[in-house]
Scaffold this motif. Structure first.
Motif, PDB file in Angstrom:
ATOM      1  N   LEU A 255      12.271  -3.488   4.183  1.00 13.62           N
ATOM      2  CA  LEU A 255      11.773  -2.795   2.922  1.00 13.62           C
ATOM      3  C   LEU A 255      11.335  -3.901   2.010  1.00 13.62           C
ATOM      4  N   SER A 256      10.304  -3.613   1.372  1.00 18.60           N
ATOM      5  CA  SER A 256       9.788  -4.452   0.325  1.00 18.60           C
ATOM      6  C   SER A 256       9.284  -3.627  -0.698  1.00 18.60           C
ATOM      7  N   GLY A 257       9.135  -4.324  -1.986  1.00 21.44           N
ATOM      8  CA  GLY A 257       8.569  -3.561  -3.071  1.00 21.44           C
ATOM      9  C   GLY A 257       7.054  -3.274  -2.698  1.00 21.44           C
ATOM     10  N   SER A 258       6.542  -4.231  -2.089  1.00 18.39           N
ATOM     11  CA  SER A 258       5.080  -3.990  -1.847  1.00 18.39           C
ATOM     12  C   SER A 258       4.727  -2.743  -0.932  1.00 18.39           C
ATOM     13  N   LEU A 259       5.763  -2.622   0.253  1.00 22.40           N
ATOM     14  CA  LEU A 259       5.538  -1.602   1.037  1.00 22.40           C
ATOM     15  C   LEU A 259       5.458  -0.129  -0.002  1.00 22.40           C
ATOM     16  N   ILE A 260       6.535  -0.178  -0.818  1.00 22.42           N
ATOM     17  CA  ILE A 260       6.845   0.968  -1.474  1.00 22.42           C
ATOM     18  C   ILE A 260       5.545   1.187  -2.505  1.00 22.42           C
ATOM     19  N   ARG A 261       5.053   0.092  -3.073  1.00 28.10           N
ATOM     20  CA  ARG A 261       3.837   0.165  -3.833  1.00 28.10           C
ATOM     21  C   ARG A 261       2.693   0.687  -3.185  1.00 28.10           C
ATOM     22  N   GLY A 262       2.671   0.291  -2.041  1.00 28.22           N
ATOM     23  CA  GLY A 262       1.420   0.949  -1.056  1.00 28.22           C
ATOM     24  C   GLY A 262       1.446   2.286  -0.967  1.00 28.22           C
ATOM     25  N   LEU A 263       2.845   2.748  -0.644  1.00 20.02           N
ATOM     26  CA  LEU A 263       3.066   4.288  -0.404  1.00 20.02           C
ATOM     27  C   LEU A 263       2.696   4.837  -1.817  1.00 20.02           C
ATOM     28  N   VAL A 264       3.174   4.602  -2.875  1.00 18.30           N
ATOM     29  CA  VAL A 264       3.148   5.402  -4.073  1.00 18.30           C
ATOM     30  C   VAL A 264       1.753   5.333  -4.333  1.00 18.30           C
ATOM     31  N   ALA A 265       0.993   4.231  -4.290  1.00 18.67           N
ATOM     32  CA  ALA A 265      -0.426   4.015  -4.820  1.00 18.67           C
ATOM     33  C   ALA A 265      -1.360   5.310  -3.933  1.00 18.67           C
ATOM     34  N   GLU A 266      -0.856   5.204  -2.644  1.00 17.76           N
ATOM     35  CA  GLU A 266      -1.701   6.097  -1.815  1.00 17.76           C
ATOM     36  C   GLU A 266      -1.015   7.702  -1.999  1.00 17.76           C
ATOM     37  N   GLY A 267      -0.046   7.990  -2.815  1.00 14.95           N
ATOM     38  CA  GLY A 267       0.433   9.311  -3.110  1.00 14.95           C
ATOM     39  C   GLY A 267       1.284   9.770  -2.173  1.00 14.95           C
ATOM     40  N   VAL A 268       1.956   8.887  -1.435  1.00 14.01           N
ATOM     41  CA  VAL A 268       2.772   9.284  -0.298  1.00 14.01           C
ATOM     42  C   VAL A 268       4.424   9.288  -0.975  1.00 14.01           C
ATOM     43  N   GLN A 269       5.084  10.134  -0.850  1.00 13.76           N
ATOM     44  CA  GLN A 269       6.265  10.013  -1.415  1.00 13.76           C
ATOM     45  C   GLN A 269       7.328   9.083  -0.494  1.00 13.76           C
ATOM     46  N   PRO A 270       7.921   8.058  -0.860  1.00 11.85           N
ATOM     47  CA  PRO A 270       8.580   7.111  -0.140  1.00 11.85           C
ATOM     48  C   PRO A 270       9.677   8.107   0.402  1.00 11.85           C
ATOM     49  N   PRO A 271      10.102   8.075   1.771  1.00  7.84           N
ATOM     50  CA  PRO A 271      11.180   8.455   2.391  1.00  7.84           C
ATOM     51  C   PRO A 271      12.557   8.143   1.600  1.00  7.84           C
ATOM     52  N   VAL A 272      13.616   8.982   1.940  1.00  9.56           N
ATOM     53  CA  VAL A 272      14.870   8.804   1.140  1.00  9.56           C
ATOM     54  C   VAL A 272      15.369   7.602   1.709  1.00  9.56           C
ATOM     55  N   VAL A 273      15.234   7.233   2.847  1.00  8.86           N
ATOM     56  CA  VAL A 273      16.137   5.987   3.131  1.00  8.86           C
ATOM     57  C   VAL A 273      15.434   4.787   2.647  1.00  8.86           C
ATOM     58  N   ILE A 274      14.276   5.011   1.882  1.00  6.05           N
ATOM     59  CA  ILE A 274      13.484   3.767   1.254  1.00  6.05           C
ATOM     60  C   ILE A 274      13.753   3.967  -0.213  1.00  6.05           C
TER      61      ILE A 274
END
Lengths: 459, 119
Positions: A399-418
């Protein structure tokens, strides 16, 4: 059994610094006498990026952190001798460890206009209202570039942990490079306590108060969690697992202490960081009885091992017995070894003035480090796993903050495991308010005009 | 060293590569909750990307992250067009850099929030 219990460490330096006049009558009299004697007045301005002109720091945050005791035993803006001592040895003149220059800097033009000299008392205004005073002990000039270079070091001078030369892509280096050249050194006293705006008001817990709350909660042991991020599930597991240390039982409390101040583009807004951490206990992922969210005002310098020293000092002052440190602690880019902080706390970094771990040197810290490696999602174990336990390193999913930022910016809700859905909701709440999920130029400008506080009328 | 650009796939993107050779290269991660394509690049292209976008960084997984959404969108378009995950798709994206920077400048001001209920 009680011999095995850990005691709450004394504040760094032995005593909490508290330089705040809380009695408004006394504060008013103080101000009146300053006005009668025609003390010069200076209006705080944000420090602007030396090239781009955008805000990178506001010295008011340092005055707050000094006067409320977060930076104990520092009492004000450093003299030239103290600055030299910090830069060459990472020690105050009193011998206590301290990593960074703390300075009240003004431009040559402002210096000329103020006409102040050593021995003068300066009234410092914030948002046009009296805020603090500075009793000027010394006035001297610095070279900001030299200050920035010496603050962080270089691969040549600090080969144990510095990997790249610091430059204007490093936000901490930029802060010192952007300092004004004239330093007014002396002790600060806050004469007009600022009022925090929501949501900052409910997370403000200065060291003395924090120690009191820990006593009330029965927290004999407490572990600090440094954050400048909204928590993903990896952070949550770091908190939960690091807290298994303690004395005869796991730590009684987890103190989340967010660093609030100017951040780099792409970080989350301060408001979201605080409320997202709160969401972790509100939603029950960690019991609220064991989890408390607080913050320190500081424009982060991203100095990895140096920043960890400051974090240790702050959280020891707040009453924590332990501090968790992970990989890339308070780091940005590849300037430092990924485990530079852990090297400092486990072995020491001689070139920074530590030939032994920070807890073993004279004037060192009492807070205990809990050095943690990494947490990753293991598809074999089907759980969040600790890197030193899980042997599926080939299959691991980091996991990384950057991975999640990428998801968020593209409007993809991060999965609950993340990311927990309650945490994501907080991100979206502030996204709706600011029109953007992360810190951008517009947010920085707005924030530095508004700040976290307002000042009441005093005169 | 090898660096990775990740492209997350939603239903729309999945439909665009359906039946193409890249469909077989889709990876399911985090317990199957996320589907992703991974484009690998060398030192030179990594440096070009970091130079082009101030926010871009390398994370602990050696992934190039925090690039503008416009860049990621263009990267997916090139993948769908070239039906490849080779460096060629990144080179094609970098050839459109001015157009992407223009879009990125706009998106640094505003990104539409997802339509979910908040307190």
């Amino acid at each position: 059994m009680s011999e095995l219990y850990f005691k709450r460490p004394m504040p760094h330096g032995g005593k909490l610094v508290e330089r705040v006049i809380t009695d408004r009558k006394i504060a008013r009299k103080f101000l009146e006498s300053c006005t009668r004697t025609k003390c010069p007045v200076y209006d705080i301005k944000p420090t602007l990026h030396y090239k781009r002109g955008v805000p990178v720091r506001n010295v008011y945050r340092e005055i707050m952190s000094v006067c409320y005791g977060f930076f104990s035993p520092v009492e004000g803006s450093m003299t030239s001798a103290e600055l030299e001592s910090v830069l060459s040895k990472r020690r105050l003149l009193s011998g206590w460890v301290f990593p960074y220059p703390i300075l009240f800097d003004i431009s040559k033009e402002d210096y000329k206009a103020l006409g102040v000299s050593e021995g003068d008392r300066l009234i410092i205004r914030l948002k046009g209202k009296p805020f603090a005073i500075l009793d000027i002990e010394e006035i001297y000039e610095i070279d900001p570039e030299e200050l920035a270079n010496r603050t962080f070091g270089s691969p040549e001078t600090n080969p144990e942990v510095v990997r790249e030369k610091f430059d204007d892509k490093h936000p901490g280096w930029v802060i010192y490079r952007s300092h004004n050249p004239i330093i007014l050194a002396g002790k600060y006293t806050i004469i007009n306590e600022p009022i925090f705006k929501p949501p900052f008001d409910r997370f403000w817990l200065p060291p003395r108060k924090c120690r009191e709350v820990m006593e009330q909660k029965g927290w004999r042991t407490a572990i600090a969690h440094q954050t400048r991020n909204v928590p993903h599930v990896g952070h949550e597991f770091l908190m939960k697992n690091a807290a298994y240390t303690g004395d005869v039982e796991p730590c009684h409390g987890i103190l989340v202490n967010a660093i609030i101040g100017v951040k780099r583009r792409g970080d989350y807004p301060d408001e979201a960081i605080l409320e997202a951490h709160e969401a972790v206990h509100k939603a029950g992922y960690i019991k609220p009885e064991r989890h408390m969210v607080t913050y320190t005002l500081w424009d982060m310098r991203y100095g990895n091992p140096l920043e960890s020293l400051l974090h240790g000092i702050i959280r020891q002052n707040m009453g924590c017995t332990h501090h968790m440190f992970g990989r890339d602690h308070a780091a940005v880019g590849e300037y430092y070894d990924k485990f530079a902080t852990q090297i400092l706390w486990l072995k020491g970094i001689p070139s920074y003035g530590f030939d032994k771990p920070v807890n073993e040197v004279e004037g060192g810290l009492l807070i205990r480090p809990q050095n943690m490696r990494e947490f990753w999602y293991c598809p074999v174990c089907k759980e969040m796993a600790y890197s030193e336990n899980c042997n599926h390193s080939k299959e691991k999913e980091k996991l990384s903050g950057s991975l999640i930022r990428g998801l968020v910016a593209e409007g993809v809700q991060p999965p609950v495991v993340i990311m927990r859905p309650e945490v994501f909701k907080v991100v979206v709440k502030w996204w709706k308010k600011f029109g953007y999920p992360f810190v951008n130029e517009k947010y920085v400008q707005w924030k530095e005009e508004e700040l976290e506080v307002d000042l009441p009328d005093l005169d | 060293m090898e660096y990775i650009l990740e492209v997350f796939l939603d239903d729309y993107r999945l439909s665009k590569i359906k039946g193409s050779p890249v469909e077989n290269q889709i990876e399911a991660v985090f317990g199957g909750e996320l589907k992703v394509l991974r484009v690998k690049v060398g030192e030179e292209l990594k440096n070009e990307i970091l130079k082009a976008f101030e926010t871009a960084r390398i994370d602990s997984r050696a992934c190039i992250t925090d690039t503008p959404v416009a860049f990621k969108r263009a990267l997916f378009e090139e993948i769908a067009k070239q039906k490849s995950l080779g460096e060629g798709v990144v080179k094609a994206v970098l050839a459109r850099i001015e157009e992407i920077k223009e879009l990125a400048a706009k998106e640094s001001e505003y990104l539409p929030p997802p339509d979910i209920e908040t307190d």
